[in-house]
Scaffold this motif. Structure first.
Motif, PDB file in Angstrom:
ATOM      1  N   THR A 150      52.642  54.618  74.294  1.00  0.00           N
ATOM      2  CA  THR A 150      52.150  55.474  73.497  1.00  0.00           C
ATOM      3  C   THR A 150      51.383  56.762  74.012  1.00  0.00           C
ATOM      4  O   THR A 150      51.462  57.865  73.689  1.00  0.00           O
ATOM      5  CB  THR A 150      51.451  54.877  72.461  1.00  0.00           C
ATOM      6  OG1 THR A 150      51.588  53.632  72.625  1.00  0.00           O
ATOM      7  CG2 THR A 150      51.899  55.220  70.808  1.00  0.00           C
ATOM      8  N   ARG A 154      51.116  57.654  77.023  1.00  0.00           N
ATOM      9  CA  ARG A 154      51.918  58.760  77.726  1.00  0.00           C
ATOM     10  C   ARG A 154      52.922  59.600  77.117  1.00  0.00           C
ATOM     11  O   ARG A 154      52.498  60.927  77.220  1.00  0.00           O
ATOM     12  CB  ARG A 154      53.004  57.736  78.692  1.00  0.00           C
ATOM     13  CG  ARG A 154      53.614  58.399  79.726  1.00  0.00           C
ATOM     14  CD  ARG A 154      53.825  57.700  80.940  1.00  0.00           C
ATOM     15  NE  ARG A 154      54.564  58.267  82.028  1.00  0.00           N
ATOM     16  CZ  ARG A 154      55.969  58.646  81.857  1.00  0.00           C
ATOM     17  NH1 ARG A 154      56.775  58.159  80.924  1.00  0.00           N
ATOM     18  NH2 ARG A 154      56.554  59.290  82.764  1.00  0.00           N
ATOM     19  N   LYS A 155      53.401  59.138  75.824  1.00  0.00           N
ATOM     20  CA  LYS A 155      53.985  60.152  74.940  1.00  0.00           C
ATOM     21  C   LYS A 155      53.098  60.944  74.484  1.00  0.00           C
ATOM     22  O   LYS A 155      53.496  62.237  74.518  1.00  0.00           O
ATOM     23  CB  LYS A 155      54.728  59.087  74.046  1.00  0.00           C
ATOM     24  CG  LYS A 155      56.102  58.766  74.411  1.00  0.00           C
ATOM     25  CD  LYS A 155      56.886  58.415  73.010  1.00  0.00           C
ATOM     26  CE  LYS A 155      57.713  57.313  73.206  1.00  0.00           C
ATOM     27  NZ  LYS A 155      57.569  55.990  72.511  1.00  0.00           N
ATOM     28  N   GLU A 156      51.875  60.421  73.808  1.00  0.00           N
ATOM     29  CA  GLU A 156      50.951  61.419  73.402  1.00  0.00           C
ATOM     30  C   GLU A 156      50.658  62.479  74.477  1.00  0.00           C
ATOM     31  O   GLU A 156      50.535  63.747  74.342  1.00  0.00           O
ATOM     32  CB  GLU A 156      49.865  60.722  73.113  1.00  0.00           C
ATOM     33  CG  GLU A 156      49.600  60.355  71.519  1.00  0.00           C
ATOM     34  CD  GLU A 156      48.235  59.421  71.265  1.00  0.00           C
ATOM     35  OE1 GLU A 156      48.197  58.470  70.808  1.00  0.00           O
ATOM     36  OE2 GLU A 156      47.225  59.978  71.828  1.00  0.00           O
ATOM     37  N   LEU A 211      52.342  63.473  77.196  1.00  0.00           N
ATOM     38  CA  LEU A 211      53.436  64.442  77.060  1.00  0.00           C
ATOM     39  C   LEU A 211      53.648  65.579  76.060  1.00  0.00           C
ATOM     40  O   LEU A 211      53.835  66.753  76.294  1.00  0.00           O
ATOM     41  CB  LEU A 211      54.893  63.728  77.358  1.00  0.00           C
ATOM     42  CG  LEU A 211      54.900  63.088  78.944  1.00  0.00           C
ATOM     43  CD1 LEU A 211      56.303  62.162  78.764  1.00  0.00           C
ATOM     44  CD2 LEU A 211      54.997  64.009  79.898  1.00  0.00           C
ATOM     45  N   VAL A 212      53.620  65.048  74.678  1.00  0.00           N
ATOM     46  CA  VAL A 212      53.585  65.829  73.919  1.00  0.00           C
ATOM     47  C   VAL A 212      52.395  66.785  73.628  1.00  0.00           C
ATOM     48  O   VAL A 212      52.553  68.207  73.819  1.00  0.00           O
ATOM     49  CB  VAL A 212      53.279  65.182  72.465  1.00  0.00           C
ATOM     50  CG1 VAL A 212      52.981  66.245  71.266  1.00  0.00           C
ATOM     51  CG2 VAL A 212      54.641  64.495  72.233  1.00  0.00           C
ATOM     52  N   GLU A 213      51.285  66.581  74.206  1.00  0.00           N
ATOM     53  CA  GLU A 213      50.142  67.321  74.314  1.00  0.00           C
ATOM     54  C   GLU A 213      50.427  68.514  75.471  1.00  0.00           C
ATOM     55  O   GLU A 213      50.025  69.670  75.165  1.00  0.00           O
ATOM     56  CB  GLU A 213      48.921  66.628  74.748  1.00  0.00           C
ATOM     57  CG  GLU A 213      47.636  67.447  74.900  1.00  0.00           C
ATOM     58  CD  GLU A 213      47.231  67.779  73.562  1.00  0.00           C
ATOM     59  OE1 GLU A 213      47.392  66.979  72.550  1.00  0.00           O
ATOM     60  OE2 GLU A 213      46.129  68.778  73.375  1.00  0.00           O
ATOM     61  N   GLU A 218      53.539  75.593  75.528  1.00  0.00           N
ATOM     62  CA  GLU A 218      54.004  76.649  74.453  1.00  0.00           C
ATOM     63  C   GLU A 218      53.060  77.167  74.135  1.00  0.00           C
ATOM     64  O   GLU A 218      53.320  78.564  73.926  1.00  0.00           O
ATOM     65  CB  GLU A 218      54.431  75.561  73.259  1.00  0.00           C
ATOM     66  CG  GLU A 218      55.732  75.247  73.012  1.00  0.00           C
ATOM     67  CD  GLU A 218      56.701  76.272  72.947  1.00  0.00           C
ATOM     68  OE1 GLU A 218      57.687  76.430  73.977  1.00  0.00           O
ATOM     69  OE2 GLU A 218      56.288  77.536  72.551  1.00  0.00           O
ATOM     70  N   GLN A 252      53.229  69.397  76.480  1.00  0.00           N
ATOM     71  CA  GLN A 252      54.144  70.396  75.930  1.00  0.00           C
ATOM     72  C   GLN A 252      53.404  71.463  75.087  1.00  0.00           C
ATOM     73  O   GLN A 252      53.830  72.766  75.433  1.00  0.00           O
ATOM     74  CB  GLN A 252      55.286  69.560  75.297  1.00  0.00           C
ATOM     75  CG  GLN A 252      56.545  69.317  76.296  1.00  0.00           C
ATOM     76  CD  GLN A 252      57.641  68.753  75.425  1.00  0.00           C
ATOM     77  OE1 GLN A 252      57.446  68.260  73.966  1.00  0.00           O
ATOM     78  NE2 GLN A 252      58.671  69.014  76.104  1.00  0.00           N
ATOM     79  N   ARG A 253      52.866  70.957  74.198  1.00  0.00           N
ATOM     80  CA  ARG A 253      52.150  71.896  73.270  1.00  0.00           C
ATOM     81  C   ARG A 253      51.277  72.721  73.767  1.00  0.00           C
ATOM     82  O   ARG A 253      51.233  73.960  73.648  1.00  0.00           O
ATOM     83  CB  ARG A 253      51.159  71.151  72.357  1.00  0.00           C
ATOM     84  CG  ARG A 253      50.952  71.791  71.032  1.00  0.00           C
ATOM     85  CD  ARG A 253      49.974  70.738  70.184  1.00  0.00           C
ATOM     86  NE  ARG A 253      48.630  70.455  70.879  1.00  0.00           N
ATOM     87  CZ  ARG A 253      47.553  70.988  70.986  1.00  0.00           C
ATOM     88  NH1 ARG A 253      47.570  72.346  70.287  1.00  0.00           N
ATOM     89  NH2 ARG A 253      46.654  70.556  71.595  1.00  0.00           N
TER      90      ARG A 253
END
Lengths: 357, 427
Positions: free
Chosen positions: B326, B328-330, B332-334, B340, B336-337
């Motif tokens: 979780t 790690r996913k968080e 990675l999402v962060e 962007e 990406q954000r």
């Protein structure tokens, strides 16, 4: 022939010392002693032992928590004591809070400010019109208590003594000397003397012996000087030792006697401070420290005046004995500027003149 | 199917059985001991106190040897920690002893930051252990445990109370390490003063919520001695490695003109009590407390910081792996954000600059047009003027020609006249 001198009439001015003695007894003496050092060094106990009285009956000590951000206070205790008809007005200036906070930056500032204030007040009184009853509150001596637990002087000790050594007679003492063996005391004294010299601290120097004093006195004087800084112990209690009642500290392993010269230097300190050098301390305060302050004060005043009215002043300016290097530079710069501007003006005038022609 | 069996066993009550004879598992502690002895023990002591207060001397006295140490200077800019490790042996027990000294403590004029190097050192040792614990390939039994088991805090014998620095420092350390406060150089305090001093110190510690190490009183074997010792805290100690003749024995003591203070004499100081408590009775408990309490607290705080929890919002136990995933996913999402965002920003910037440049271009174009027009106008004006000038010139020329012809004609008529007269006469 020698007998001529004996046959000469007795004039009588040999009684001058007696007259001085009588007058001074009538006038009474005053002495201001400052004690400084961290809390718990035995300052109050030592003062009580020195003057055989109890000045600190109801004092309240702060907790560690209260002391974290403590500032230094100045507290004066004044007592009138009398011995064999001689009256002494003794003022003890206490400095609670010194070195007790966690951050002790500039913690000596209230102390130096206090000393300067007393000088300032005396200066004003001295320059006033009615000088009959000047009160002398200047500090004559400052006893500084060095903790015996370290290897010598600590940064706060060095900074404090350096901030005060040109304002007051500083007498450093090794406090609570009953935690040091004789060897350790000697090592510590040597180390402190070394560091005092290394850091350029001007502690109070005993005056030189007159050459016509007897050998015994000279010997005592030499011993006294080699013994500094004095390693002292104080006590508020009287104990029984060797069949006598003396001031001392009772331990399971023995009794420390405050007035035993082989136990500590208390007697030397008391003799020096009270019995032989009290007046010299006052003299040095008046002749050296106060005069320095006064000269500095006057110099500042006159340099300010010189800045304000550059050309002629209605008030006669006292001659500056040693013109400030900085002001001299400034004056030089301004002079050069003026010269340059003058030249430019001249040139322009010439040009205009030529043009007209 | 296996899961249900285990559940049944868990609900059953435990029964105790009587043994019919001697089985022999009472040798388990001995097996443990012999293993521990062969492995060797590890003990780490931290000494915190002002320069010159007697830390090195006390350690020398405790271990009855002279550990090499240089006299520290009073003029260091900040506090340093100096760890030294020694291998000691007594009977057949090997001890890896690490002594950490705080050099420069209490010397600076501004001591606001003095506690930091000490706290950082303790945390670093915890961190190293945590890293080792979390490794995939661990070797914990070979790991040299450098975590501090005991902090001896040396209090200066002022006789009044704790110093402000002592209070501040102990408050920062009490949740990270076992603290035993000792009164150093106690041969400058008399018995009555000592009693008052100890009471004052303990009350100040209690009123400020400082938790010092309490000797454990649960184990019956040591309850009595430990609880009496607890009442003697803080220990008033004296250290000495010099031998002095007292009576007809040579003992470790300090020789004064008024008597000699013997280190091991219980009516002189509490050294024997300290040695007893520290080395002979409670070493193992100190190590346990360090691991079970202080280290666990550190570990929990550290992992919570990183975002781990023991139970998720539904009160189901989280597995470490899930949390990793979780997190790690968080992350990675962060990531990406953020990318962007940055891209957006970049695009916006480019647009802005483009718009600016276009604007400038337009302005220049306008100016150019304006100038062209002005030029045109000027040219026209000039043309007109030229034409006027030409016309003037032409008219002038015409007039000139006209005048010349007139003059020519006039001349011709003059010369023709005489001829006419002659002609007339002839007739």
């Amino acid at each position: 022939k020698n007998c001529n001198n004996d046959e000469k009439q007795y004039v009588g001015f040999a009684t001058l010392p007696n007259q001085v003695h009588r007058k001074s007894v009538k006038k009474g003496f005053d002495f201001t002693l400052m004690v400084a050092g961290e809390s718990g060094m035995g300052k109050s106990t030592l003062v009580n032992s020195l003057f055989l009285t109890d000045l600190y009956k109801d004092r309240k000590l702060l907790n560690a928590e209260e002391r974290i951000n403590q500032t230094v206070e100045i507290i004066k205790h004044t007592v009138d004591i009398e011995e064999k008809g001689v009256k002494l007005k003794l003022t003890i200036v206490d400095t609670p809070g010194f070195g007790d906070a966690v951050n002790n930056n500039q913690c000596w500032k209230p102390i130096t400010d206090y000393i300067d204030q007393q000088f300032e007040q005396y200066f004003r009184d001295e320059s006033g019109l009615n000088r009959k009853n000047i009160q002398d509150n200047r500090v004559h001596c400052c006893l500084y208590f060095i903790p015996p637990f370290g290897h010598g002087l600590r940064p706060v000790d060095v900074e404090f003594m350096r901030a005060l050594h040109e304002k007051v007679n500083v007498v450093p003492l090794i406090a609570k000397a009953d935690c040091l063996t004789p060897n350790e005391i000697k090592k510590l004294k040597d180390r402190i003397r070394e560091e005092i010299e290394k850091f350029g601290i001007k502690v109070y120097q005993f005056p030189e012996c007159d050459s016509d004093e007897d050998e015994e006195f000279k010997q005592m004087d030499k011993e006294l000087k080699e013994c500094t800084p004095f390693a002292v112990i104080g006590s508020n209690t009287v104990v029984e030792a060797r069949g006598q009642r003396v001031r001392g500290r009772l331990y399971p392993w023995g009794i420390v006697e405050v007035e035993n010269q082989s136990h500590c230097d208390f007697v030397k300190l008391r003799n020096m401070l009270i019995r032989s050098h009290m007046h010299d301390l006052k003299d040095v305060t008046c002749d050296v420290h106060y005069e320095n302050y006064r000269a500095q004060c006057i110099q500042e005043m006159t340099s300010k005046l010189a800045q304000d009215n550059r050309m002629e002043s209605p008030i006669p300016i006292l001659p500056l004995s040693t013109p400030d290097a900085e002001t001299e530079k400034l004056i030089k710069m301004k002079d050069e500027e003026l010269k340059r501007m003058q030249e430019m003006l001249n040139k322009m005038q010439q040009q205009m003149h030529e043009k007209d022609q | 199917m296996a899961t249900t069996e285990i559940d049944i066993f868990a609900n059953e009550e435990k029964r105790s059985l009587e043994l019919a004879g001697h089985v022999g598992f009472d040798s388990l502690p001995d097996q443990l001991v012999s293993k521990a002895v062969s492995q060797g023990f590890c003990f780490n002591i931290l000494c915190v106190g002002e320069t010159g207060i007697g830390k090195s001397t006390l350690i020398n006295t405790l271990f009855n040897t002279t550990f090499e140490s240089d006299e520290a200077s009073h003029y260091l800019q900040d506090v340093h920690l100096r760890p030294k490790t020694y291998d000691l042996q007594e009977s057949n027990v090997n001890l890896k002893l690490t002594i950490v000294d705080t050099v420069g403590f209490g010397d600076q004029i501004n001591k606001d930051e003095s506690y930091k190097p000490i706290v950082d050192y303790i945390d670093t040792q915890f961190e190293n252990f945590l890293q080792e614990e979390m490794k995939i390939k661990r070797s914990l039994h070979n790991y040299h445990d450098s975590r501090i088991h005991i902090c001896l805090y040396f209090i200066a014998p002022t006789g009044h109370s704790l110093k402000s620095l002592d209070l501040v420092t102990m408050k920062k350390l009490d949740s990270k390490v076992n603290i035993i406060p000792v009164i150093a150089k106690a041969d400058t305090i008399s018995k009555s003063e000592l009693h008052k001093f100890k009471i004052k110190i303990m009350s100040e510690l209690v009123s400020n919520g400082v938790q010092i190490y309490q000797f454990p009183t649960e184990d019956e074997a040591v309850t009595e001695i430990n609880s009496t010792m607890n009442a003697h805290l803080p220990f008033a100690v004296i250290g000495s490695v010099e031998q002095v003749k007292v009576g007809n024995k040579m003992v470790r003591a300090r020789l004064y003109p008024w008597g000699s203070v013997q280190v091991e004499n219980e009516s002189h100081c509490d050294f024997v009590k300290l040695r007893e408590m520290l080395l002979r009775v409670n070493i193992e408990d100190l190590r346990e407390q360090t691991h079970a309490r202080h280290y666990e607290l550190y570990r929990r705080c550290k992992l919570e910081e990183m975002g781990f929890k023991d139970t998720d919002p539904d009160s189901q136990p989280f597995s470490l792996q899930q949390t990793y995933e979780t997190k790690r996913k968080e992350f990675l999402v962060e990531l990406q954000r953020k990318e962007e965002e940055m891209r957006q920003m970049f695009v916006n910037k480019v647009k802005e600059t483009e718009a600016e440049l276009k604007e400038k271009e337009r302005e220049l174009h306008e100016r150019f047009e304006q100038l062209k027009r002005m030029h045109h106008d000027e040219k026209r004006n000039l043309e007109e003027k030229r034409r006027e000038l030409e016309e003037e010139m032409n008219s002038f020329n015409r007039r000139k020609v006209a005048a010349e012809t007139l003059m020519g004609q006039a001349l011709q008529s003059c010369s023709q006249q005489p001829f006419k007269k002659d002609k007339d006469k002839k007739n």
